[in-house]
Design an enzyme around this catalytic site. Structure first.
Site, PDB file in Angstrom:
ATOM      1  N   ILE A  80       0.838  -1.205   0.000  1.00 27.32           N
ATOM      2  CA  ILE A  80       0.000   0.000   0.000  1.00 27.32           C
ATOM      3  C   ILE A  80       0.873   1.256   0.000  1.00 27.32           C
ATOM      4  CG2 ILE A  80      -1.926   1.182   1.132  1.00 27.32           C
ATOM      5  CD1 ILE A  80      -2.560  -1.563   2.503  1.00 27.32           C
ATOM      6  N   PHE A 108       2.851   3.260   7.561  1.00 30.15           N
ATOM      7  CA  PHE A 108       2.430   1.941   7.080  1.00 30.15           C
ATOM      8  C   PHE A 108       3.244   0.827   7.732  1.00 30.15           C
ATOM      9  CE2 PHE A 108       1.545   4.626   3.282  1.00 30.15           C
ATOM     10  CZ  PHE A 108       0.228   4.275   3.043  1.00 30.15           C
ATOM     11  N   GLY A 141       4.678  -2.067   9.444  1.00 26.60           N
ATOM     12  CA  GLY A 141       4.106  -2.978  10.434  1.00 26.60           C
ATOM     13  C   GLY A 141       4.100  -4.374   9.858  1.00 26.60           C
ATOM     14  N   SER A 166      -6.955  -1.098  10.582  1.00 24.63           N
ATOM     15  CA  SER A 166      -7.540  -2.200   9.826  1.00 24.63           C
ATOM     16  C   SER A 166      -8.938  -2.514  10.334  1.00 24.63           C
ATOM     17  CB  SER A 166      -6.635  -3.421  10.039  1.00 24.63           C
ATOM     18  OG  SER A 166      -7.281  -4.571   9.573  1.00 24.63           O
ATOM     19  N   TYR A 169      -2.402  -9.455  16.044  1.00 21.91           N
ATOM     20  CA  TYR A 169      -2.277  -8.422  15.003  1.00 21.91           C
ATOM     21  C   TYR A 169      -3.370  -7.372  15.168  1.00 21.91           C
ATOM     22  CZ  TYR A 169      -2.936  -6.130  10.499  1.00 21.91           C
ATOM     23  OH  TYR A 169      -3.132  -5.186   9.519  1.00 21.91           O
ATOM     24  N   LYS A 205      -3.209  -3.246  16.398  1.00 22.49           N
ATOM     25  CA  LYS A 205      -3.788  -2.078  15.713  1.00 22.49           C
ATOM     26  C   LYS A 205      -4.677  -1.298  16.686  1.00 22.49           C
ATOM     27  CE  LYS A 205      -2.026  -2.573  11.598  1.00 22.49           C
ATOM     28  NZ  LYS A 205      -1.036  -1.634  11.113  1.00 22.49           N
ATOM     29  N   ILE A 214     -11.249 -22.971  -1.504  1.00 20.83           N
ATOM     30  CA  ILE A 214     -12.211 -21.993  -0.969  1.00 20.83           C
ATOM     31  C   ILE A 214     -12.608 -22.456   0.429  1.00 20.83           C
ATOM     32  CG2 ILE A 214     -14.503 -20.958  -1.256  1.00 20.83           C
ATOM     33  CD1 ILE A 214     -14.123 -21.032  -4.243  1.00 20.83           C
ATOM     34  N   PHE A 215     -12.323 -21.581   1.379  1.00 17.63           N
ATOM     35  CA  PHE A 215     -12.501 -21.965   2.780  1.00 17.63           C
ATOM     36  C   PHE A 215     -13.967 -21.816   3.205  1.00 17.63           C
ATOM     37  CE2 PHE A 215      -7.966 -20.146   3.094  1.00 17.63           C
ATOM     38  CZ  PHE A 215      -7.389 -21.383   2.840  1.00 17.63           C
ATOM     39  N   ARG A 260     -16.470 -10.234   1.636  1.00 14.16           N
ATOM     40  CA  ARG A 260     -15.594  -9.163   2.110  1.00 14.16           C
ATOM     41  C   ARG A 260     -15.789  -7.912   1.270  1.00 14.16           C
ATOM     42  NH1 ARG A 260     -15.219 -12.511   5.338  1.00 14.16           N
ATOM     43  NH2 ARG A 260     -13.403 -13.490   6.290  1.00 14.16           N
ATOM     44  N   ASP A 288     -12.104 -17.251  10.685  1.00 13.13           N
ATOM     45  CA  ASP A 288     -12.718 -16.422   9.644  1.00 13.13           C
ATOM     46  C   ASP A 288     -14.125 -15.973  10.051  1.00 13.13           C
ATOM     47  OD1 ASP A 288     -10.796 -16.071   7.752  1.00 13.13           O
ATOM     48  OD2 ASP A 288     -11.625 -17.483   6.288  1.00 13.13           O
TER      49      ASP A 288
HETATM   50  P1  NAD Z   1       3.450  -4.644   3.477  1.00 13.96           P
HETATM   51  O1  NAD Z   1       4.015  -5.719   4.320  1.00 13.96           O
HETATM   52  O2  NAD Z   1       3.500  -4.801   2.005  1.00 13.96           O
HETATM   53  O3  NAD Z   1       4.108  -3.236   3.852  1.00 13.96           O
HETATM   54  C1  NAD Z   1       4.597  -2.951   5.128  1.00 13.96           C
HETATM   55  C2  NAD Z   1       5.998  -2.381   4.969  1.00 13.96           C
HETATM   56  O4  NAD Z   1       6.512  -2.045   6.252  1.00 13.96           O
HETATM   57  C3  NAD Z   1       6.955  -3.367   4.322  1.00 13.96           C
HETATM   58  O5  NAD Z   1       7.652  -2.713   3.274  1.00 13.96           O
HETATM   59  C4  NAD Z   1       7.910  -3.745   5.463  1.00 13.96           C
HETATM   60  O6  NAD Z   1       9.195  -4.055   4.991  1.00 13.96           O
HETATM   61  C5  NAD Z   1       7.860  -2.497   6.318  1.00 13.96           C
HETATM   62  N1  NAD Z   1       8.154  -2.681   7.741  1.00 13.96           N
HETATM   63  C6  NAD Z   1       7.615  -3.581   8.604  1.00 13.96           C
HETATM   64  N2  NAD Z   1       8.121  -3.399   9.831  1.00 13.96           N
HETATM   65  C7  NAD Z   1       8.992  -2.368   9.762  1.00 13.96           C
HETATM   66  C8  NAD Z   1       9.828  -1.710  10.708  1.00 13.96           C
HETATM   67  N3  NAD Z   1       9.875  -2.110  11.969  1.00 13.96           N
HETATM   68  N4  NAD Z   1      10.567  -0.656  10.287  1.00 13.96           N
HETATM   69  C9  NAD Z   1      10.547  -0.255   8.987  1.00 13.96           C
HETATM   70  N5  NAD Z   1       9.788  -0.856   8.058  1.00 13.96           N
HETATM   71  C10 NAD Z   1       9.015  -1.898   8.436  1.00 13.96           C
HETATM   72  O7  NAD Z   1       1.936  -4.416   3.966  1.00 13.96           O
HETATM   73  P2  NAD Z   1       0.784  -3.538   3.329  1.00 13.96           P
HETATM   74  O8  NAD Z   1      -0.255  -4.464   2.840  1.00 13.96           O
HETATM   75  O9  NAD Z   1       1.336  -2.522   2.434  1.00 13.96           O
HETATM   76  O10 NAD Z   1       0.222  -2.877   4.655  1.00 13.96           O
HETATM   77  C11 NAD Z   1       0.643  -1.597   5.096  1.00 13.96           C
HETATM   78  C12 NAD Z   1      -0.012  -1.314   6.433  1.00 13.96           C
HETATM   79  O11 NAD Z   1      -1.428  -1.418   6.284  1.00 13.96           O
HETATM   80  C13 NAD Z   1       0.389  -2.293   7.530  1.00 13.96           C
HETATM   81  O12 NAD Z   1       0.522  -1.568   8.731  1.00 13.96           O
HETATM   82  C14 NAD Z   1      -0.802  -3.211   7.602  1.00 13.96           C
HETATM   83  O13 NAD Z   1      -0.966  -3.754   8.889  1.00 13.96           O
HETATM   84  C15 NAD Z   1      -1.950  -2.291   7.252  1.00 13.96           C
HETATM   85  N6  NAD Z   1      -3.111  -2.994   6.681  1.00 13.96           N
HETATM   86  C16 NAD Z   1      -2.928  -3.814   5.603  1.00 13.96           C
HETATM   87  C17 NAD Z   1      -4.019  -4.513   5.090  1.00 13.96           C
HETATM   88  C18 NAD Z   1      -3.847  -5.454   3.926  1.00 13.96           C
HETATM   89  O14 NAD Z   1      -4.679  -6.350   3.762  1.00 13.96           O
HETATM   90  N7  NAD Z   1      -2.842  -5.313   3.100  1.00 13.96           N
HETATM   91  C19 NAD Z   1      -5.292  -4.353   5.664  1.00 13.96           C
HETATM   92  C20 NAD Z   1      -5.431  -3.483   6.747  1.00 13.96           C
HETATM   93  C21 NAD Z   1      -4.320  -2.810   7.252  1.00 13.96           C
HETATM   94  N1  UDP Z   2     -10.080 -17.302   1.150  1.00 14.65           N
HETATM   95  C1  UDP Z   2     -10.231 -18.532   0.528  1.00 14.65           C
HETATM   96  N2  UDP Z   2      -9.108 -19.176   0.080  1.00 14.65           N
HETATM   97  C2  UDP Z   2      -7.860 -18.649   0.217  1.00 14.65           C
HETATM   98  C3  UDP Z   2      -7.718 -17.384   0.852  1.00 14.65           C
HETATM   99  C4  UDP Z   2      -8.837 -16.748   1.320  1.00 14.65           C
HETATM  100  O1  UDP Z   2     -11.339 -19.028   0.375  1.00 14.65           O
HETATM  101  O2  UDP Z   2      -6.875 -19.290  -0.201  1.00 14.65           O
HETATM  102  C5  UDP Z   2     -11.272 -16.568   1.617  1.00 14.65           C
HETATM  103  C6  UDP Z   2     -11.310 -16.295   3.105  1.00 14.65           C
HETATM  104  O3  UDP Z   2     -11.890 -17.395   3.790  1.00 14.65           O
HETATM  105  C7  UDP Z   2     -12.163 -15.030   3.175  1.00 14.65           C
HETATM  106  C8  UDP Z   2     -11.809 -14.300   1.882  1.00 14.65           C
HETATM  107  O4  UDP Z   2     -11.272 -15.298   1.006  1.00 14.65           O
HETATM  108  O5  UDP Z   2     -13.546 -15.366   3.118  1.00 14.65           O
HETATM  109  C9  UDP Z   2     -10.782 -13.177   2.078  1.00 14.65           C
HETATM  110  O6  UDP Z   2      -9.664 -13.702   2.765  1.00 14.65           O
HETATM  111  P1  UDP Z   2      -8.289 -12.911   2.875  1.00 14.65           P
HETATM  112  O7  UDP Z   2      -7.333 -13.811   3.589  1.00 14.65           O
HETATM  113  O8  UDP Z   2      -7.900 -12.403   1.533  1.00 14.65           O
HETATM  114  O9  UDP Z   2      -8.652 -11.646   3.762  1.00 14.65           O
HETATM  115  P2  UDP Z   2      -9.250 -11.523   5.252  1.00 14.65           P
HETATM  116  O10 UDP Z   2     -10.631 -10.988   5.086  1.00 14.65           O
HETATM  117  O11 UDP Z   2      -9.197 -12.852   5.889  1.00 14.65           O
HETATM  118  O12 UDP Z   2      -8.356 -10.522   5.885  1.00 14.65           O
END
Ligand code: NAD
Ligand code: UDP
Length: 340
Positions: free
Chosen positions: A13, A81, A83, A125, A149, A153, A217-218, A231, A297
């Protein structure tokens, strides 16, 4: 030109948001320890924007490194970001998650306070809601995170909320993302998970490319229209635009010290919707089998994203078709992700 510190800016992101910010005229400074990303992404950002962001390899848990960073650069705001984000891993290694996500944020905030930088956009999140009473989920729904996790958050959200109460100079946006998927439309940037993907869209992409034989598919006995989980999938480009909108909101004179906003589409799609849409728009078969539900889930949840629309003037506009097309475009051009 305002300089924005993007922690975790080489991740999925963060990299897309960096592109959005550069296009909007901001200067970006990325801090990342590459624990879950690849330095090659920096060239892709440069390719798309024509500007190479400054990147510092470092850790948000490193107080001295952060002090040096803030002493060297005049930062207007931070988008945080950085984490760790794998739910299952957080159950196995809770202290690693609390140390990185909670202590890392605290270390960052202490450095920000010292440097008098008091504007931050935080990646939260929808997982903070856990199993909600109903959907769409408003921001007022209670915290019910079901994993270390998710609780990390929620803890950071509390910490940031307390900070705004202690000092009205802080400007904080807590953005609760739903399910980010998709990729940059150029196909040069996207999600690049290490190992076998846990999340649906990257898994589907790897089945489409032949790297994985079949999608499992879970569960197909949920109380949803087709029995599979639902979702709120949101395109990463929409999400990136949401960060830009939040940054602009926090810079306004009338900004509230604390903004809490869901970033989603206010719509839900089932696993089968994703699979059939992906197959249709990309003209590719996705072999699948139904297997047991994945422990932990939730059956279905989606955002009430109306607050973000009213407050930030932001709304997700991209469709599930766009998400499936762009995800595949990235996967097709980069079968091994950034390690090509
Ligand atoms: P990502 O893992 O691709 O990006 C996170 C980045 O942070 C990575 O580049 C990693 O190397 C870096 N990082 C981790 N710990 C670090 C540290 N201690 N110091 C410096 N860098 C560090 O994940 P993403 O999907 O881009 O997510 C970004 C943020 O959004 C995260 O905080 C994640 O929890 C949150 N988020 C993600 C999702 C999702 O599904 N992708 C959903 C909700 C929230
Ligand atoms: N899912 C699935 N098969 C997979 C991965 C995910 O059926 O290999 C389903 C999961 O049960 C949920 C949806 O896809 O209903 C989204 O899952 P994901 O892990 O992408 O995100 P989550 O909502 O769990 O953060």
């Amino acid at each position: 030109m305002q300089k924005i510190l993007i922690t975790g800016g080489t991740g999925f992101i963060g990299s897309h948001t960096a592109v959005e910010l550069i296009a909007a005229g901001y200067e970006c400074l990325i801090l990342d320890n590459f624990v879950n990303s690849h330095p090659a992404v920096v060239n892709r950002i440069a390719q798309i924007t024509g500007k190479t962001p400054l990147v510092i390899e470092g850790d948000v848990c490193d107080a001295v490194g952060l002090d040096t960073l803030f002493a060297t650069h005049t930062i207007s705001a931070v988008i945080h970001f950085a984490g760790l984000k794998a739910v299952g891993e957080s159950v196995r290694e809770p202290l690693r998650y609390y140390a990185n996500n909670v202590n890392g944020t605290m270390t960052l905030l202490l450095a920000m306070m010292k440097a008098n930088v008091k504007t931050i956009v935080f990646s939260s999140s929808a997982t903070v809601y856990g199993e909600p009473d109903s959907s769409p989920i408003p921001e007022s729904a209670p915290y019910r995170a079901a994993s270390p996790y998710g609780r990390s958050k929620a803890m950071v959200e509390s910490m940031l909320t307390d900070l705004t109460l202690s000092d009205p100079a802080w400007r904080v946006a807590l953005l609760r993302y739903f399910n980010p998927v998709g990729a940059h439309p150029s196909g040069t940037m996207g999600e690049d998970p290490t190992g076998t993907p846990n999340n649906l869209m990257p898994f589907v992409c790897q089945v489409a490319s032949g790297r994985l034989p079949m999608l499992s598919i879970f569960g197909h006995d949920y109380a949803t229209a087709d029995g599979t989980g639902e979702r709120d999938y949101i395109h990463v480009m929409d999400l990136s635009e949401g960060h830009l909108a939040a940054l602009r909101y926090l810079a306004r004179d009338d900004a509230a010290p604390l903004l809490i906003a869901n970033l989603g589409t206010s719509r839900s799609h089932s696993v089968l919707d994703v699979v059939t849409t992906f197959s249709r728009v990309n003209d590719l078969p996705i072999p699948y089998q139904f297997v047991a539900r994945r422990p932990g889930d939730v059956s279905a949840y989606w955002a009430d994203a109306s607050y973000a629309e009213h407050t930030l003037g932001w709304k997700a506009t991209r469709s599930l078709e766009d998400m499936c097309r762009d995800s595949w475009n990235w996967q097709k051009q980069n079968p091994q992700g950034y390690r090509n």
